[in-house]
Design an enzyme around this catalytic site. Sequence first.
Site, PDB file in Angstrom:
ATOM      1  N   ASP A   1       0.725  -1.151  -0.084  1.00 22.71           N
ATOM      2  CA  ASP A   1      -0.020  -0.077   0.036  1.00 22.71           C
ATOM      3  C   ASP A   1       0.912   1.245  -0.011  1.00 22.71           C
ATOM      4  O   ASP A   1       1.908   1.236   0.900  1.00 22.71           O
ATOM      5  CB  ASP A   1      -0.921  -0.063   1.134  1.00 22.71           C
ATOM      6  CG  ASP A   1      -2.092  -1.041   1.151  1.00 22.71           C
ATOM      7  OD1 ASP A   1      -2.252  -1.561   0.152  1.00 22.71           O
ATOM      8  OD2 ASP A   1      -2.819  -1.229   2.273  1.00 22.71           O
TER       9      ASP A   1
ATOM     10  N   HIS B   1      -5.503   5.607  -0.370  1.00 25.76           N
ATOM     11  CA  HIS B   1      -4.176   4.946  -0.881  1.00 25.76           C
ATOM     12  C   HIS B   1      -4.161   4.264  -2.107  1.00 25.76           C
ATOM     13  O   HIS B   1      -5.261   3.653  -2.479  1.00 25.76           O
ATOM     14  CB  HIS B   1      -3.677   3.831   0.271  1.00 25.76           C
ATOM     15  CG  HIS B   1      -4.297   2.778   0.537  1.00 25.76           C
ATOM     16  ND1 HIS B   1      -5.465   2.704   1.268  1.00 25.76           N
ATOM     17  CD2 HIS B   1      -4.113   1.383   0.163  1.00 25.76           C
ATOM     18  CE1 HIS B   1      -6.021   1.298   1.080  1.00 25.76           C
ATOM     19  NE2 HIS B   1      -5.089   0.775   0.582  1.00 25.76           N
TER      20      HIS B   1
END
Length: 235
Positions: free
Chosen positions: A127, A207
């Site tokens: 991420d 994200h």
Amino acid sequence: MSKRVTTLTRPSTSRVRGAVLAAGLGASMVLGAGAAFASGTTGTVALTSATTADAVAKQASAQSKAAVDAKKSAAEQADTAKKAAAAKQAAAKKNAASWQVPVKHYTLSATYGTGGDRWAHKHSGQDFAVPIGTPVHAAHTGTVVKTGPNGGGDGPAYGNAIVIKHANGKFTQYAHLSKIDVRIGQTVKTGQEIGLSGNTGNSSGPHLHFEVRTTANYGSAINPVSFLRAVHVSV
């Protein structure tokens, strides 16, 4: 009794002259032979000296040539090694340029293999925490094989997602997008903008979820950071 009278006969002048002439001729012959011998010896010595000098000169020339050849060979080997190193470095740079991180100015958050309540299994990607609307770029040249909501077919947890197939047999996935700018079958290049980051699907905050896979489908993900490092891209 009668006395014997011995008469001494003096040699004639012509005989004396002949003997002297013969003696002189003999002496001349002897002296001539000696001179000839001396001359022959001197010539042999001179010839031997010349031959030796020529051999020494040839040997010195051969040694000098060998030294020059050795120096030339060493220089050629050094040049070859230098060119090989430069080619290797250029190849590494080219390879690095052919892959890149999908977003800029990010903070790494959840990593590959992380466990937790947010995932049915361990985390399958890396991420990159970025604000919503951050441009997302293709990590490498390839063809879009999945795109759309519901993870492009991989499930609602991914939100809006894109999957790209690459020439080396790997696939990259970009998930939780707020916008998709490509379609299935489209060819994209390294660094091309393919969408915008978001917070769609099963996301705890804005994200980009990024995966590297061995197939187009969920469940074939490998460690994306390790893969990028293998292609000379630091994350």
